[in-house]
Write a protein that holds these residues in place. Structure first.
Motif, mmCIF file in Angstrom:
data_model
loop_
_atom_site.group_PDB
_atom_site.id
_atom_site.type_symbol
_atom_site.label_atom_id
_atom_site.label_comp_id
_atom_site.label_asym_id
_atom_site.label_seq_id
_atom_site.Cartn_x
_atom_site.Cartn_y
_atom_site.Cartn_z
ATOM 1 N N ASP A 8 0.854 -1.181 0.000
ATOM 2 C CA ASP A 8 0.000 0.000 0.000
ATOM 3 C C ASP A 8 0.896 1.238 0.000
ATOM 4 O O ASP A 8 1.511 1.570 1.010
ATOM 5 N N MET A 9 1.008 1.923 -1.156
ATOM 6 C CA MET A 9 1.873 3.097 -1.291
ATOM 7 C C MET A 9 1.058 4.303 -1.706
ATOM 8 O O MET A 9 0.086 4.172 -2.439
ATOM 9 N N GLY A 10 1.485 5.467 -1.253
ATOM 10 C CA GLY A 10 0.825 6.705 -1.676
ATOM 11 C C GLY A 10 1.589 7.918 -1.181
ATOM 12 O O GLY A 10 2.466 7.815 -0.327
ATOM 13 N N VAL A 11 1.242 9.061 -1.743
ATOM 14 C CA VAL A 11 1.850 10.326 -1.332
ATOM 15 C C VAL A 11 0.874 11.025 -0.403
ATOM 16 O O VAL A 11 -0.327 11.096 -0.673
ATOM 17 N N LYS A 12 1.391 11.521 0.697
ATOM 18 C CA LYS A 12 0.576 12.199 1.706
ATOM 19 C C LYS A 12 1.155 13.584 1.957
ATOM 20 O O LYS A 12 2.376 13.766 1.881
ATOM 21 N N GLU A 13 0.294 14.540 2.252
ATOM 22 C CA GLU A 13 0.719 15.891 2.595
ATOM 23 C C GLU A 13 0.117 16.276 3.938
ATOM 24 O O GLU A 13 -1.002 15.876 4.260
ATOM 25 N N MET A 14 0.877 17.042 4.708
ATOM 26 C CA MET A 14 0.393 17.558 5.991
ATOM 27 C C MET A 14 0.772 19.027 6.064
ATOM 28 O O MET A 14 1.849 19.431 5.611
ATOM 29 N N ALA A 15 -0.096 19.836 6.632
ATOM 30 C CA ALA A 15 0.092 21.284 6.705
ATOM 31 C C ALA A 15 1.248 21.667 7.626
ATOM 32 O O ALA A 15 1.599 20.932 8.551
ATOM 33 N N ALA A 16 1.791 22.839 7.379
ATOM 34 C CA ALA A 16 2.855 23.380 8.222
ATOM 35 C C ALA A 16 2.413 23.408 9.678
ATOM 36 O O ALA A 16 1.248 23.698 9.985
ATOM 37 N N ASN A 17 3.332 23.050 10.569
ATOM 38 C CA ASN A 17 3.129 23.087 12.015
ATOM 39 C C ASN A 17 2.045 22.138 12.532
ATOM 40 O O ASN A 17 1.644 22.233 13.686
ATOM 41 N N HIS A 18 1.581 21.226 11.692
ATOM 42 C CA HIS A 18 0.558 20.265 12.111
ATOM 43 C C HIS A 18 1.138 19.316 13.159
ATOM 44 O O HIS A 18 2.293 18.892 13.064
ATOM 45 N N VAL A 19 0.332 18.987 14.150
ATOM 46 C CA VAL A 19 0.738 18.051 15.200
ATOM 47 C C VAL A 19 -0.266 16.907 15.259
ATOM 48 O O VAL A 19 -1.474 17.131 15.305
ATOM 49 N N GLU A 20 0.252 15.683 15.235
ATOM 50 C CA GLU A 20 -0.560 14.495 15.484
ATOM 51 C C GLU A 20 -0.175 14.003 16.867
ATOM 52 O O GLU A 20 0.977 13.644 17.105
ATOM 53 N N PRO A 21 -1.115 14.021 17.817
ATOM 54 C CA PRO A 21 -0.786 13.542 19.161
ATOM 55 C C PRO A 21 -0.415 12.063 19.156
ATOM 56 O O PRO A 21 -0.605 11.364 18.155
ATOM 57 N N THR A 22 0.066 11.588 20.258
ATOM 58 C CA THR A 22 0.530 10.205 20.359
ATOM 59 C C THR A 22 -0.557 9.236 19.914
ATOM 60 O O THR A 22 -1.711 9.332 20.331
ATOM 61 N N HIS A 23 -0.139 8.317 19.033
ATOM 62 C CA HIS A 23 -1.049 7.317 18.466
ATOM 63 C C HIS A 23 -0.221 6.122 17.992
ATOM 64 O O HIS A 23 1.007 6.151 18.072
ATOM 65 N N THR A 24 -0.899 5.101 17.523
ATOM 66 C CA THR A 24 -0.235 3.938 16.931
ATOM 67 C C THR A 24 -0.904 3.633 15.593
ATOM 68 O O THR A 24 -1.994 4.140 15.299
ATOM 69 N N HIS A 25 -0.255 2.795 14.796
ATOM 70 C CA HIS A 25 -0.822 2.286 13.548
ATOM 71 C C HIS A 25 -0.828 0.761 13.648
ATOM 72 O O HIS A 25 0.073 0.178 14.241
ATOM 73 N N ASP A 26 -1.811 0.138 13.031
ATOM 74 C CA ASP A 26 -1.857 -1.328 13.047
ATOM 75 C C ASP A 26 -1.110 -1.923 11.851
ATOM 76 O O ASP A 26 -1.379 -3.038 11.427
ATOM 77 N N PHE A 27 -0.166 -1.164 11.315
ATOM 78 C CA PHE A 27 0.650 -1.598 10.178
ATOM 79 C C PHE A 27 2.060 -1.039 10.344
ATOM 80 O O PHE A 27 2.266 -0.038 11.027
ATOM 81 N N ASP A 28 3.044 -1.699 9.709
ATOM 82 C CA ASP A 28 4.384 -1.137 9.602
ATOM 83 C C ASP A 28 4.316 -0.016 8.573
ATOM 84 O O ASP A 28 3.602 -0.129 7.572
ATOM 85 N N ALA A 29 5.055 1.056 8.794
ATOM 86 C CA ALA A 29 5.071 2.180 7.861
ATOM 87 C C ALA A 29 6.503 2.575 7.544
ATOM 88 O O ALA A 29 7.387 2.499 8.403
ATOM 89 N N ALA A 30 6.716 2.991 6.302
ATOM 90 C CA ALA A 30 8.009 3.519 5.874
ATOM 91 C C ALA A 30 7.729 4.754 5.030
ATOM 92 O O ALA A 30 6.815 4.747 4.195
ATOM 93 N N ILE A 31 8.486 5.827 5.266
ATOM 94 C CA ILE A 31 8.273 7.055 4.505
ATOM 95 C C ILE A 31 9.577 7.540 3.876
ATOM 96 O O ILE A 31 10.669 7.271 4.380
ATOM 97 N N LEU A 32 9.414 8.278 2.778
ATOM 98 C CA LEU A 32 10.485 9.046 2.157
ATOM 99 C C LEU A 32 9.963 10.463 2.053
ATOM 100 O O LEU A 32 8.931 10.704 1.400
ATOM 101 N N VAL A 33 10.619 11.411 2.708
ATOM 102 C CA VAL A 33 10.180 12.804 2.656
ATOM 103 C C VAL A 33 10.558 13.385 1.303
ATOM 104 O O VAL A 33 11.719 13.329 0.889
ATOM 105 N N LEU A 34 9.556 13.935 0.614
ATOM 106 C CA LEU A 34 9.760 14.538 -0.702
ATOM 107 C C LEU A 34 10.025 16.035 -0.589
ATOM 108 O O LEU A 34 10.790 16.598 -1.369
ATOM 109 N N SER A 35 9.380 16.686 0.380
ATOM 110 C CA SER A 35 9.619 18.111 0.654
ATOM 111 C C SER A 35 9.154 18.422 2.065
ATOM 112 O O SER A 35 8.291 17.744 2.614
ATOM 113 N N GLY A 36 9.754 19.437 2.652
ATOM 114 C CA GLY A 36 9.397 19.832 4.007
ATOM 115 C C GLY A 36 10.138 19.016 5.053
ATOM 116 O O GLY A 36 11.188 18.423 4.774
ATOM 117 N N GLU A 37 9.558 18.996 6.260
ATOM 118 C CA GLU A 37 10.203 18.342 7.405
ATOM 119 C C GLU A 37 9.138 17.777 8.327
ATOM 120 O O GLU A 37 8.103 18.410 8.552
#
Length: 88
Positions: free
Chosen positions: A17-46
């Motif tokens: 399952d692959m896809g490109v995701k975007e998140m807004a500047a200064n966005h915060v996701e509080p502590t959570h878990t995922h029921d899957f392994d995840a791997a990312i490559l940052v294309l732009s930003g931080e």
């Protein structure tokens, strides 16, 4: 690593399952878990991921992986972040 090489890495390692995701500047996701392994490559930003024992910050060209069910929070930098994500 470039996007083509990362996509090949994902396929070779069972990330179907692959896809490109975007998140807004200064966005915060509080502590959570995922029921899957995840791997990312940052294309732009931080983006930073804070786990119990460490914080990892990734910028364009950096990759990071996280095992399923690992508690973490996410913090986007001063600019929006765009990343390729694979899930397995």
């Amino acid at each position: 690593m470039d996007e083509a090489a990362f996509r090949a890495y994902l396929k070779q390692n069972g990330y179907e399952d692959m896809g490109v995701k975007e998140m807004a500047a200064n966005h915060v996701e509080p502590t959570h878990t995922h029921d899957f392994d995840a791997a990312i490559l940052v294309l732009s930003g931080e983006i930073s991921a804070a786990m119990a024992d460490r914080t990892v910050t990734c910028r364009a060209g950096d990759s990071f992986s996280l095992d399923a069910n690992t508690p973490h929070s996410e913090q986007v930098g001063a600019e929006a972040v765009r990343f390729l994500v694979g899930r397995r």
